[in-house]
Motif scaffolding. Structure first.
Motif, PDB file in Angstrom:
ATOM      1  N   GLU A 121      15.312 -14.717  10.292  1.00  8.28           N
ATOM      2  CA  GLU A 121      13.942 -15.163  10.532  1.00  8.28           C
ATOM      3  C   GLU A 121      12.975 -14.496   9.566  1.00  8.28           C
ATOM      4  OE1 GLU A 121      13.596 -13.932  14.634  1.00  8.28           O
ATOM      5  OE2 GLU A 121      12.801 -11.953  14.090  1.00  8.28           O
ATOM      6  N   LEU A 122      11.874 -15.195   9.312  1.00 11.51           N
ATOM      7  CA  LEU A 122      10.853 -14.672   8.416  1.00 11.51           C
ATOM      8  C   LEU A 122      10.105 -13.529   9.080  1.00 11.51           C
ATOM      9  CD1 LEU A 122       9.034 -14.999   5.845  1.00 11.51           C
ATOM     10  CD2 LEU A 122       7.628 -16.533   7.234  1.00 11.51           C
ATOM     11  N   VAL A 123       9.841 -12.473   8.321  1.00 12.05           N
ATOM     12  CA  VAL A 123       9.030 -11.362   8.797  1.00 12.05           C
ATOM     13  C   VAL A 123       7.662 -11.390   8.129  1.00 12.05           C
ATOM     14  CG1 VAL A 123       8.799  -8.853   8.956  1.00 12.05           C
ATOM     15  CG2 VAL A 123      11.051  -9.927   9.253  1.00 12.05           C
ATOM     16  N   ALA A 124       7.650 -11.403   6.803  1.00 11.55           N
ATOM     17  CA  ALA A 124       6.387 -11.367   6.069  1.00 11.55           C
ATOM     18  C   ALA A 124       6.619 -11.817   4.637  1.00 11.55           C
ATOM     19  CB  ALA A 124       5.786  -9.966   6.077  1.00 11.55           C
ATOM     20  N   THR A 125       5.569 -12.394   4.029  1.00  9.17           N
ATOM     21  CA  THR A 125       5.635 -12.782   2.625  1.00  9.17           C
ATOM     22  C   THR A 125       4.382 -12.325   1.903  1.00  9.17           C
ATOM     23  OG1 THR A 125       4.582 -14.932   2.960  1.00  9.17           O
ATOM     24  CG2 THR A 125       6.986 -14.858   3.192  1.00  9.17           C
ATOM     25  N   ILE A 126       4.493 -12.239   0.582  1.00  8.90           N
ATOM     26  CA  ILE A 126       3.343 -11.880  -0.236  1.00  8.90           C
ATOM     27  C   ILE A 126       3.460 -12.592  -1.575  1.00  8.90           C
ATOM     28  CG2 ILE A 126       4.495  -9.765  -1.084  1.00  8.90           C
ATOM     29  CD1 ILE A 126       1.647  -8.478  -1.111  1.00  8.90           C
ATOM     30  N   TYR A 152       2.442 -13.261   7.975  1.00  7.68           N
ATOM     31  CA  TYR A 152       3.275 -12.496   8.888  1.00  7.68           C
ATOM     32  C   TYR A 152       3.763 -13.352  10.038  1.00  7.68           C
ATOM     33  CZ  TYR A 152       1.267  -8.378   6.603  1.00  7.68           C
ATOM     34  OH  TYR A 152       0.880  -7.429   5.687  1.00  7.68           O
ATOM     35  N   ALA A 153       4.942 -13.023  10.532  1.00  4.77           N
ATOM     36  CA  ALA A 153       5.390 -13.598  11.790  1.00  4.77           C
ATOM     37  C   ALA A 153       4.505 -13.052  12.899  1.00  4.77           C
ATOM     38  CB  ALA A 153       6.850 -13.226  12.043  1.00  4.77           C
ATOM     39  N   ASP A 154       4.268 -13.880  13.917  1.00  6.38           N
ATOM     40  CA  ASP A 154       3.402 -13.449  15.018  1.00  6.38           C
ATOM     41  C   ASP A 154       3.917 -12.175  15.679  1.00  6.38           C
ATOM     42  OD1 ASP A 154       2.565 -16.816  16.194  1.00  6.38           O
ATOM     43  OD2 ASP A 154       1.693 -15.566  14.620  1.00  6.38           O
ATOM     44  N   SER A 155       5.222 -12.020  15.725  1.00  9.56           N
ATOM     45  CA  SER A 155       5.825 -10.885  16.426  1.00  9.56           C
ATOM     46  C   SER A 155       5.555  -9.542  15.746  1.00  9.56           C
ATOM     47  CB  SER A 155       7.332 -11.088  16.563  1.00  9.56           C
ATOM     48  OG  SER A 155       7.928 -11.230  15.283  1.00  9.56           O
ATOM     49  N   VAL A 156       5.140  -9.558  14.476  1.00  7.68           N
ATOM     50  CA  VAL A 156       4.924  -8.297  13.759  1.00  7.68           C
ATOM     51  C   VAL A 156       3.476  -8.085  13.325  1.00  7.68           C
ATOM     52  CG1 VAL A 156       7.303  -8.399  12.932  1.00  7.68           C
ATOM     53  CG2 VAL A 156       5.440  -9.146  11.427  1.00  7.68           C
ATOM     54  N   LYS A 157       2.632  -9.072  13.561  1.00  6.48           N
ATOM     55  CA  LYS A 157       1.222  -8.947  13.153  1.00  6.48           C
ATOM     56  C   LYS A 157       0.585  -7.726  13.798  1.00  6.48           C
ATOM     57  CE  LYS A 157       0.062 -13.772  12.146  1.00  6.48           C
ATOM     58  NZ  LYS A 157      -0.649 -14.983  12.617  1.00  6.48           N
ATOM     59  N   GLY A 158      -0.144  -6.976  12.995  1.00  7.26           N
ATOM     60  CA  GLY A 158      -0.812  -5.772  13.481  1.00  7.26           C
ATOM     61  C   GLY A 158       0.065  -4.538  13.480  1.00  7.26           C
ATOM     62  N   LEU A 185       7.288   0.570  16.069  1.00  5.47           N
ATOM     63  CA  LEU A 185       8.536  -0.184  16.153  1.00  5.47           C
ATOM     64  C   LEU A 185       9.014  -0.310  17.585  1.00  5.47           C
ATOM     65  CD1 LEU A 185      10.223   1.219  12.957  1.00  5.47           C
ATOM     66  CD2 LEU A 185       9.963  -1.211  13.476  1.00  5.47           C
ATOM     67  N   LYS A 186       9.631  -1.466  17.865  1.00  4.49           N
ATOM     68  CA  LYS A 186      10.147  -1.796  19.193  1.00  4.49           C
ATOM     69  C   LYS A 186      11.649  -2.035  19.084  1.00  4.49           C
ATOM     70  CE  LYS A 186       5.863  -4.337  20.202  1.00  4.49           C
ATOM     71  NZ  LYS A 186       5.301  -5.657  20.614  1.00  4.49           N
ATOM     72  N   PRO A 187      12.369  -1.872  20.199  1.00  5.16           N
ATOM     73  CA  PRO A 187      13.818  -2.158  20.157  1.00  5.16           C
ATOM     74  C   PRO A 187      14.124  -3.573  19.657  1.00  5.16           C
ATOM     75  CG  PRO A 187      13.294  -0.941  22.135  1.00  5.16           C
ATOM     76  CD  PRO A 187      11.984  -1.263  21.478  1.00  5.16           C
ATOM     77  N   GLU A 188      13.255  -4.526  19.949  1.00  5.10           N
ATOM     78  CA  GLU A 188      13.499  -5.893  19.498  1.00  5.10           C
ATOM     79  C   GLU A 188      13.305  -6.074  17.990  1.00  5.10           C
ATOM     80  OE1 GLU A 188      11.476  -4.909  22.005  1.00  5.10           O
ATOM     81  OE2 GLU A 188       9.668  -6.174  22.118  1.00  5.10           O
ATOM     82  N   ASP A 189      12.849  -5.049  17.291  1.00  6.63           N
ATOM     83  CA  ASP A 189      12.783  -5.091  15.831  1.00  6.63           C
ATOM     84  C   ASP A 189      14.125  -4.745  15.191  1.00  6.63           C
ATOM     85  OD1 ASP A 189       9.530  -3.608  16.089  1.00  6.63           O
ATOM     86  OD2 ASP A 189       9.988  -5.711  15.646  1.00  6.63           O
TER      87      ASP A 189
END
Length: 123
Positions: free
Chosen positions: A46-51, A59-65, A85-89
Motif C-alpha cells: 500500500e501507498l504510504v507517501a509520495t513526493i 500521504y495515506a490517511d492512516s499516516v497523516k500528521g 508509531l503504532k503496532p499497525e505500522d
C-alpha cells in the motif's frame, strides 16, 4: 544500472520514532517522483507517501500528521520520518522512484523499487 538502497528500519516501541532513508545511485539523469510503500504481514502493498521533484507531497490517511516525507535532490535521496508509531505500522517498507536514464538511443523513464526494510512496532 540504477539501484535504490534503503536503510533505517528496525524494532521500536509504540509511540517511538524511526527515520527511513533511500538513496538512488547509478546512471541517473534525473530522479522524478519518489515514494514509500509498505506491505504489512499477509496484506497487499500500500501507498504510504509520495513526493515530487518539486516537493509536493501526498500521504495515506492512516499516516497523516505522524509521517513526513522529504527528499534531497542533490543526494538523490528520499526520507520518511515516522513519529508516534503504532503496532499497525508494522510492515516491510519499500522505496520507489521514477528515474530518467540514458538508453542506447535517447533517454527513458523507468520505475525502480528498493529491496525493502522491516519496521516492527511493539505494543
Amino acid at each position: 544500472q540504477v539501484q535504490l538502497v534503503e536503510s533505517g528500519g528496525g524494532l521500536v516501541q509504540a509511540g517511538g520514532s524511526l527515520r527511513l532513508s533511500c538513496a538512488a545511485s547509478g546512471s541517473i539523469i534525473s530522479v522524478n517522483g519518489m515514494g514509500w510503500y509498505r506491505q504489512p504481514p499477509g496484506s497487499e502493498r500500500e501507498l504510504v507517501a509520495t513526493i515530487t521533484s518539486g516537493g509536493t507531497t501526498t500521504y495515506a490517511d492512516s499516516v497523516k500528521g505522524r509521517f513526513t516525507i522529504s527528499r534531497d535532490n542533490v543526494k538523490n535521496t528520499v526520507y520518511l520520518q515516522m513519529n508516534s508509531l503504532k503496532p499497525e505500522d508494522t510492515a516491510v517498507y519499500y522505496c520507489n522512484a521514477e528515474i530518467t536514464r540514458a538508453r542506447i538511443i535517447g533517454v527513458g523513464r523507468y520505475n525502480y523499487w528498493g529491496q525493502g526494510t522491516q519496521v516492527t512496532v511493539s505494543s
